[in-house]
Design an enzyme around this catalytic site. Sequence first.
Site, short mmCIF file in Angstrom:
data_model
loop_
_atom_site.label_atom_id
_atom_site.label_comp_id
_atom_site.label_asym_id
_atom_site.label_seq_id
_atom_site.Cartn_x
_atom_site.Cartn_y
_atom_site.Cartn_z
CB SER A 25 -1.06 -0.04 1.17
OG SER A 25 -0.22 0.09 2.49
CG ASN A 112 -3.79 -5.22 12.57
OD1 ASN A 112 -3.37 -5.05 11.30
ND2 ASN A 112 -4.27 -6.62 12.95
CB THR A 157 -41.70 25.34 -8.16
OG1 THR A 157 -42.72 25.88 -9.11
CG2 THR A 157 -41.55 26.15 -7.04
CG HIS A 158 -42.76 22.21 -11.09
ND1 HIS A 158 -42.64 20.74 -10.80
CD2 HIS A 158 -43.21 22.83 -10.20
CE1 HIS A 158 -43.72 20.53 -9.89
NE2 HIS A 158 -43.95 21.98 -9.21
CB SER A 279 -15.50 25.39 -28.38
OG SER A 279 -15.49 24.74 -29.58
CE LYS A 285 -19.82 25.56 -27.09
NZ LYS A 285 -21.24 25.18 -26.30
CG ASN A 287 -17.60 25.48 -23.59
OD1 ASN A 287 -18.73 26.12 -23.97
ND2 ASN A 287 -16.83 25.01 -24.36
CD GLU A 292 -19.75 22.06 -19.11
OE1 GLU A 292 -20.40 21.23 -19.53
OE2 GLU A 292 -18.90 22.68 -19.03
CE1 TYR A 319 -6.24 -3.60 8.64
CE2 TYR A 319 -5.25 -5.89 8.19
CZ TYR A 319 -5.23 -4.62 7.84
OH TYR A 319 -4.87 -4.12 6.77
CD GLN A 324 -2.72 -2.60 1.95
OE1 GLN A 324 -2.15 -2.99 2.92
NE2 GLN A 324 -2.45 -2.93 0.60
CE LYS A 327 -4.49 2.73 4.76
NZ LYS A 327 -5.19 1.60 5.03
N1 ARG Z 1 -0.93 -1.33 5.10
C1 ARG Z 1 -1.95 -1.96 5.94
C2 ARG Z 1 -3.38 -1.28 5.69
O1 ARG Z 1 -3.32 -0.48 5.31
C3 ARG Z 1 -1.51 -1.69 7.34
C4 ARG Z 1 -2.27 -2.86 8.65
C5 ARG Z 1 -1.61 -4.15 8.00
N2 ARG Z 1 -1.87 -5.17 8.91
C6 ARG Z 1 -1.73 -6.32 8.91
N3 ARG Z 1 -1.72 -7.23 9.55
N4 ARG Z 1 -1.33 -6.88 7.64
O2 ARG Z 1 -4.28 -1.78 6.18
#
Ligand code: ARG
Length: 459
Positions: A25, A112, A157-158, A279, A285, A287, A292, A319, A324, A327
Amino acid sequence: MSQEKLWGGRFSQPTDKFVEEFTASIQFDQRLYRYDIQGSIAHCRMLAKQGIITNDEADVIVAGLREILAEIERGEFEFSIAREDIHMNVEARLIEKVGPVGGKLHTARSRNDQVALDVRLYLRDEVDAIAAALVALQKALLGQAERNLEVIMPGYTHLQTAQPILFAHHMLAYVEMFARDAGRLDDLRKRLNVLPLGAGALAGTTFPIDREWVAAELGFSGVTRNSLDSVSDRDFAIEFCAFAALLMMHLSRLAEELVLWSSADFMFIDLSDGFCTGSSIMPQKKNPDVPELVRGKTGRVYGNLIALLTLMKSLPLAYNKDMQEDKEPLFDTIDTVRGSLKVFAEMIAQMTVNAASMRQAAARGFSTATDVADYLVRKGLPFRQAHEVVGKTVRYCVETGKDIPELSLEEFRQFSKKIEADIFDAVTLEASVNARRATGGTARTAVEQEIARARAALN
Ligand code: ARG
């Protein structure tokens, strides 16, 4: 066996190269580095305070962590896929720099609870930045309201002309929406702002740690109360994405109105050139790309919310590696929201208002028909009958190509003898607007009152 792996002890074969990359990660969690180091420093100080490591060891570790922070900020740090994530990149580098004593940092801790801590710390800063950006946007809307207090536009309205309103009133509607968003953000921050560290891998730790001390050190209002929940809770990320989905929905509505209003058919506003593009084929134009795009980005923020909800659905405690995957949707949401708020605050501040076209449009479409009905009610007619009378009046207007204020008194009186010369004072745009004086209405007095309230709340 791989020497790079902090967990290599029980393994006899190296990780498959592709699997290594697939499971890492670091490509995206490197953005947590500052919080990872901040959390580690607090943890390390606590270990020393509790006599779990010595003060000298803590000093060496903290100095090493500070150097690593500086290396990363100078752009010198080499993030390694083999070291999987931000936690192990920092820890492995620490051991490289300070030797085996660096290996004591991870005492009484697991990745964790560490990752749960890092994301909370990071998100807390982002929440504060977004709260400030929301204030800036509300101030821009408020500025438009204050500068254009005279401007009357059609209320719809509408998307059909309904009643004349103050343009300022329309701006204030968005101030309200963003104030609710700010309230939600404030609320989720309370649940976000607790320390999960100390949960260990899932069950707690055998060492005599002081979680309350770490919490205070890191500015948390308290500690989480269950180790299993501490490492497996991602509600805070989901709540944030839910907040963001609502915020983007609001932005998309404003975006849609800006797109309409800046079109040649409305000509209500002009967006400054910096927020538009031309454009490649049609020379005329200009835009409204920014609104948008924000309208479009709303979709990915909704998608991120659904991604997180689906990610967490049915996961057994505690966990799981699945987590992971929290993120990228979270980071993307943060980036999208921050970008959208920033560009909108500027664009709204610079937008110019075409009062004449708004006024013209407000006068069209029999926008003061309700005022004639209310007039008749004041003269003693039940509202339902008044509605009927004005309905007929409007039909007459349609047939003769006239607008309500253009009718003569005689024409008006065809429909009700209760109508007298003072009707003409009731059907001007100003009279229509200013008659709606109750709190929250579009009358100038009511709008000025709400502007003052909003100003006070934002300062
Ligand atoms: N990179 C992991 C995550 O984002 C960190 C925690 C990993 N823990 C594990 N037991 N593999 O979740």
